[in-house]
Design a protein around this motif. Structure first.
Motif, PDB file in Angstrom:
ATOM      1  N   ALA A  80       0.900  -1.065   0.087  1.00  0.00           N
ATOM      2  CA  ALA A  80      -0.143   0.032   0.009  1.00  0.00           C
ATOM      3  C   ALA A  80       0.751   1.232   0.072  1.00  0.00           C
ATOM      4  N   ALA A  81       1.916   1.297   0.747  1.00  0.00           N
ATOM      5  CA  ALA A  81       2.917   2.372   0.959  1.00  0.00           C
ATOM      6  C   ALA A  81       3.591   2.673  -0.302  1.00  0.00           C
ATOM      7  N   ALA A  82       3.829   1.530  -1.170  1.00  0.00           N
ATOM      8  CA  ALA A  82       4.537   1.642  -2.564  1.00  0.00           C
ATOM      9  C   ALA A  82       3.681   2.050  -3.500  1.00  0.00           C
ATOM     10  N   ARG A  83       2.374   1.719  -3.640  1.00  0.00           N
ATOM     11  CA  ARG A  83       1.398   2.278  -4.575  1.00  0.00           C
ATOM     12  C   ARG A  83       1.231   3.776  -4.238  1.00  0.00           C
ATOM     13  N   GLN A  84       1.250   4.048  -3.075  1.00  0.00           N
ATOM     14  CA  GLN A  84       0.630   5.455  -2.700  1.00  0.00           C
ATOM     15  C   GLN A  84       2.007   6.555  -2.975  1.00  0.00           C
ATOM     16  N   ALA A  85       3.196   5.754  -2.963  1.00  0.00           N
ATOM     17  CA  ALA A  85       4.217   6.550  -3.328  1.00  0.00           C
ATOM     18  C   ALA A  85       4.538   6.881  -4.879  1.00  0.00           C
ATOM     19  N   GLY A  86       3.751   5.937  -5.612  1.00  0.00           N
ATOM     20  CA  GLY A  86       3.812   6.024  -7.087  1.00  0.00           C
ATOM     21  C   GLY A  86       4.414   5.036  -7.841  1.00  0.00           C
ATOM     22  N   VAL A  87       5.045   3.892  -7.099  1.00  0.00           N
ATOM     23  CA  VAL A  87       5.635   2.769  -7.454  1.00  0.00           C
ATOM     24  C   VAL A  87       4.833   2.184  -8.621  1.00  0.00           C
ATOM     25  N   GLU A  88       5.233   1.671  -9.884  1.00  0.00           N
ATOM     26  CA  GLU A  88       4.524   1.317 -10.937  1.00  0.00           C
ATOM     27  C   GLU A  88       4.608  -0.145 -11.180  1.00  0.00           C
ATOM     28  N   HIS A  89       5.900  -0.699 -10.811  1.00  0.00           N
ATOM     29  CA  HIS A  89       6.077  -2.183 -10.856  1.00  0.00           C
ATOM     30  C   HIS A  89       6.952  -2.825  -9.752  1.00  0.00           C
ATOM     31  N   LEU A 111       1.548 -17.208  -1.305  1.00  0.00           N
ATOM     32  CA  LEU A 111       0.617 -17.070  -2.205  1.00  0.00           C
ATOM     33  C   LEU A 111      -0.569 -15.946  -1.820  1.00  0.00           C
ATOM     34  N   ALA A 112      -0.662 -15.800  -0.531  1.00  0.00           N
ATOM     35  CA  ALA A 112      -1.416 -14.507  -0.193  1.00  0.00           C
ATOM     36  C   ALA A 112      -0.670 -13.013  -0.729  1.00  0.00           C
ATOM     37  N   VAL A 113       0.566 -13.194  -0.486  1.00  0.00           N
ATOM     38  CA  VAL A 113       1.312 -11.907  -1.029  1.00  0.00           C
ATOM     39  C   VAL A 113       1.179 -11.757  -2.433  1.00  0.00           C
ATOM     40  N   GLU A 114       1.409 -13.034  -3.156  1.00  0.00           N
ATOM     41  CA  GLU A 114       1.207 -12.690  -4.602  1.00  0.00           C
ATOM     42  C   GLU A 114      -0.145 -12.090  -4.947  1.00  0.00           C
ATOM     43  N   ARG A 115      -1.108 -12.460  -4.490  1.00  0.00           N
ATOM     44  CA  ARG A 115      -2.671 -12.030  -4.608  1.00  0.00           C
ATOM     45  C   ARG A 115      -2.786 -10.647  -4.156  1.00  0.00           C
ATOM     46  N   LEU A 116      -2.229 -10.188  -3.106  1.00  0.00           N
ATOM     47  CA  LEU A 116      -2.015  -8.864  -2.909  1.00  0.00           C
ATOM     48  C   LEU A 116      -1.575  -7.865  -3.807  1.00  0.00           C
ATOM     49  N   LEU A 117      -0.354  -8.492  -4.502  1.00  0.00           N
ATOM     50  CA  LEU A 117       0.198  -7.721  -5.353  1.00  0.00           C
ATOM     51  C   LEU A 117      -0.505  -7.497  -6.803  1.00  0.00           C
ATOM     52  N   GLN A 118      -1.183  -8.678  -7.000  1.00  0.00           N
ATOM     53  CA  GLN A 118      -1.961  -8.867  -8.342  1.00  0.00           C
ATOM     54  C   GLN A 118      -3.147  -8.012  -8.461  1.00  0.00           C
ATOM     55  N   ASP A 119      -3.531  -7.610  -7.120  1.00  0.00           N
ATOM     56  CA  ASP A 119      -4.907  -7.220  -6.862  1.00  0.00           C
ATOM     57  C   ASP A 119      -4.553  -5.587  -6.361  1.00  0.00           C
ATOM     58  N   SER A 120      -2.939  -5.249  -6.184  1.00  0.00           N
ATOM     59  CA  SER A 120      -2.905  -4.032  -6.055  1.00  0.00           C
ATOM     60  C   SER A 120      -2.994  -2.589  -7.024  1.00  0.00           C
ATOM     61  N   GLY A 121      -3.056  -2.941  -8.225  1.00  0.00           N
ATOM     62  CA  GLY A 121      -3.196  -2.076  -9.379  1.00  0.00           C
ATOM     63  C   GLY A 121      -1.907  -1.537  -9.700  1.00  0.00           C
ATOM     64  N   MET A 122      -0.756  -2.107  -9.416  1.00  0.00           N
ATOM     65  CA  MET A 122       0.616  -2.050  -9.747  1.00  0.00           C
ATOM     66  C   MET A 122       0.991  -3.142 -10.823  1.00  0.00           C
ATOM     67  N   ASN A 123       1.737  -2.645 -11.671  1.00  0.00           N
ATOM     68  CA  ASN A 123       2.459  -3.970 -12.587  1.00  0.00           C
ATOM     69  C   ASN A 123       3.190  -4.883 -11.626  1.00  0.00           C
ATOM     70  N   TRP A 124       3.227  -6.075 -11.989  1.00  0.00           N
ATOM     71  CA  TRP A 124       3.929  -6.953 -11.503  1.00  0.00           C
ATOM     72  C   TRP A 124       4.777  -8.005 -12.327  1.00  0.00           C
TER      73      TRP A 124
END
Length: 277
Positions: A80-89, A111-124
């Motif tokens: 969440a902090a990464a997305r808020q800061a503008g991280v794209e990938h 697996l839970a972290v993978e899904r969090l990332l995939q649902d984050s709105g950032m590229n992964w």
């Protein structure tokens, strides 16, 4: 700006060196103690702690790509902090056990972290390595003192991966096109048993390292005080107690992604022989 977490660890330190050597810039390494960090000239050391996401603000400022080693904090808050800061990938280190042993607690956490990332709105990009070659450091004290190891499943071979190859795939994903939305299974170039690993370490030392195979029960008694009974059982399953075809499969992902062959265990042993002297 590329931010590397775990920048002083086995994978992160190799990634920092590779990014710097490839001329990728700017590169920033996250560390809990910038004064003690040793990065190549031009790599910025920034203090922060993944266990305290609020402390990451200076490190994330201006970062557009993030290399993340999970499990060192509250990963949902870090993302969440990464997305808020503008991280794209984000390039995430997960584990091949997400597919081979999904019932294990650590695999479920990955697996839970993978899904969090995939649902984050950032590229992964997700990396799923198998057993690390550097796990052989568990034997360092025994080899230094006795030139011997005592292990279960001495003749079960897994395609152990060199941490620098995990870093090499991460570097490619962070700096090149075509890696967004990709999941990569990472292994070494061949299966190698503990007995063969001991032989390779002995060759690097110029001395013989003997191998005594012990029972699973004895190995569990030795491991449980350090990692807990449940984790010890899980590790023993992955060492040979519950292997399956998928865990034993050698993948060519490293060479496909990086253009260079995966490093053999003998190379890791030669590079790290000082730990066993």
């Amino acid at each position: 700006m590329i931010l590397v977490t775990g920048a002083t660890g086995n994978i992160g330190s190799a990634l920092v060196r590779q990014l710097h050597g490839a001329g990728a810039s700017p590169v920033r390494g996250l560390t809990r103690d910038a004064a003690r960090a040793s990065f190549p000239d031009g790599v910025e050391a920034v203090e922060g702690d993944l266990a305290r996401p609020a402390s990451l603000k200076p490190a994330l400022d201006g970062a557009r790509s993030l290399f993340l080693v999970p499990g060192m904090g509250t990963d949902a808050d870090v993302l969440a902090a990464a997305r808020q800061a503008g991280v794209e990938h984000v390039v995430l280190v997960s584990s091949i056990t997400v597919r081979t042993h999904p019932h294990l607690p650590a695999a479920a956490e990955n697996l839970a972290v993978e899904r969090l990332l995939q649902d984050s709105g950032m590229n992964w990009t997700i990396l799923r390595p198998t057993q690390f070659a550097s796990n052989a450091l568990w034997w360092a004290e025994s080899i230094r003192e006795h030139r011997s190891i005592r292990v279960p499943y001495a003749d079960t071979g897994l395609p152990a991966v060199h941490p620098a190859d995990i870093a090499a795939v991460a570097r490619a994903a962070l700096t090149g096109p075509g890696h967004h939305g990709r999941t990569y299974a990472l292994t070494g170039p061949e299966r190698i048993t503990p007995r063969q690993q001991a032989r390779a370490i002995g060759a690097a030392l110029g001395d013989e390292v003997s191998v005594e195979e012990i029972s699973r029960e004895e190995a569990h008694r030795q491991m449980a005080p350090f990692m807990g009974a449940q984790t010890a059982h899980a590790v023993l399953d992955l060492m040979g107690g519950d292997v399956n075809d998928e865990l034993l499969t050698v993948h060519d992902t490293v060479s496909h992604v990086t253009g260079s062959p995966a490093r053999p265990f003998a190379q890791w042993a030669a590079e790290n022989v000082a730990a066993f002297r």
